[in-house]
Design a protein around this motif. Structure first.
Motif: not given
Length: 282
Positions: A1-13, A32-35, A39-44
């Motif tokens: 779920m956290a990865s999908l949230a990061s992916l959503y932010g990346a796609v939006s950015g 890419t991070s959004s707000g 990003s997924i790299a930061s999340f991991l």
């Protein structure tokens, strides 16, 4: 779920900055991070250690407390196969999880942005996923070591979480404070200590696997990163701007990968020796 949230932010950015998109748009899915969404790299980098800690903090002490370790070693198997199996099983689970996460992120990102990745981008994503697996495996080996040393699973879990918090949040502050104490930046003397101060702070921060992983991941996922460490003006003079090939990026992060592999090997070797010397029937 956290990865999908990061992916959503990346796609939006990426969609918001389509006009300024670079040549490696596919890699932006991981950086890419959004707000407020990292990003997924930061999340991991931040939550990846928890996976290793959760998989290993009760690997052996739980077997001992439940009394199943005696039954396990009474079977016609070698004793070292127990701890080897614990580590290899956890490493395999981490590898499958990370590769699965990479495939899901790549598939959803490919459908969303509609731009297929180049061979260079595929190689960089695979190298990033391999680096992430090694990074999590170090925390797995460390948590297994605590599981061997302490008989209570709660103690082993708290020890692993404490080291994770210190290396992730406080190591940079400790490194900066020590560097300022040894090479102060105030006054005229500070003008000559800037390079020494930064070099010492960088060396101290690289003790932390969290910093090693972040530096290596940013180098692999960003071809614009051409060097790591202190760069003087004489070295930059005459350099041609451009993207760094994958092979050269791997050469830059090779010491980071070897360092994390060595840390994981040392932790597992210590846990192996301790487990082999312990009295299981007590």
């Amino acid at each position: 779920m956290a990865s999908l949230a990061s992916l959503y932010g990346a796609v939006s950015g990426i969609q918001e900055s389509t006009g300024n998109a670079g040549d490696f748009i596919f890699l932006s899915l991981f950086t890419t991070s959004s707000g407020s969404i990292p990003s997924i790299a930061s999340f991991l980098a931040f939550l990846g250690p928890l996976v290793g800690i959760v998989l290993g903090f009760d690997a052996l002490n739980r077997e001992r407390s439940l009394g199943t370790l005696n039954r396990l070693v009474s079977q016609p198997i070698y004793r070292d196969a127990v701890i080897n199996g614990k580590f290899l099983a956890g490493t395999t689970a981490i590898l499958v999880m990370v590769l699965g996460l990479g495939i899901v992120v790549s598939a959803v990102g490919l459908v969303t942005i509609g731009i297929p990745p180049a061979a260079e981008e595929i190689g960089r994503v695979f190298a990033f996923l391999l680096l992430t697996s090694v990074y999590m495996s170090f925390w797995l080996a460390l948590s297994i070591l605590f599981s061997v040393i302490w008989r209570h699973a709660a103690t082993a879990a708290l020890a692993g979480i404490s080291i994770w918090i210190f290396l992730s949040f406080f190591m940079s502050m400790v490194a900066g404070t020590l560097a300022d104490l040894i090479y102060p930046l105030e006054g005229i003397e500070g003008l000559f200590n800037q390079v020494k101060n930064y070099s010492l702070e960088l060396s101290l921060e690289r003790i932390s696997p969290y910093y090693l992983y972040g530096e290596a991941a940013s180098t692999i996922l960003n071809p614009n990163v051409r060097s790591i460490g202190v760069i003087t003006m004489s070295q930059v003079s005459g350099a041609i701007s451009g993207y760094l090939p994958l092979g050269q990026s791997l050469l830059l992060v090779w010491p980071h990968l070897v360092g994390m592999v060595a840390l994981a090997a040392v932790c597992f070797a210590v846990s192996y020796v301790c487990f082999m010397r312990q009295e299981i029937r007590a």
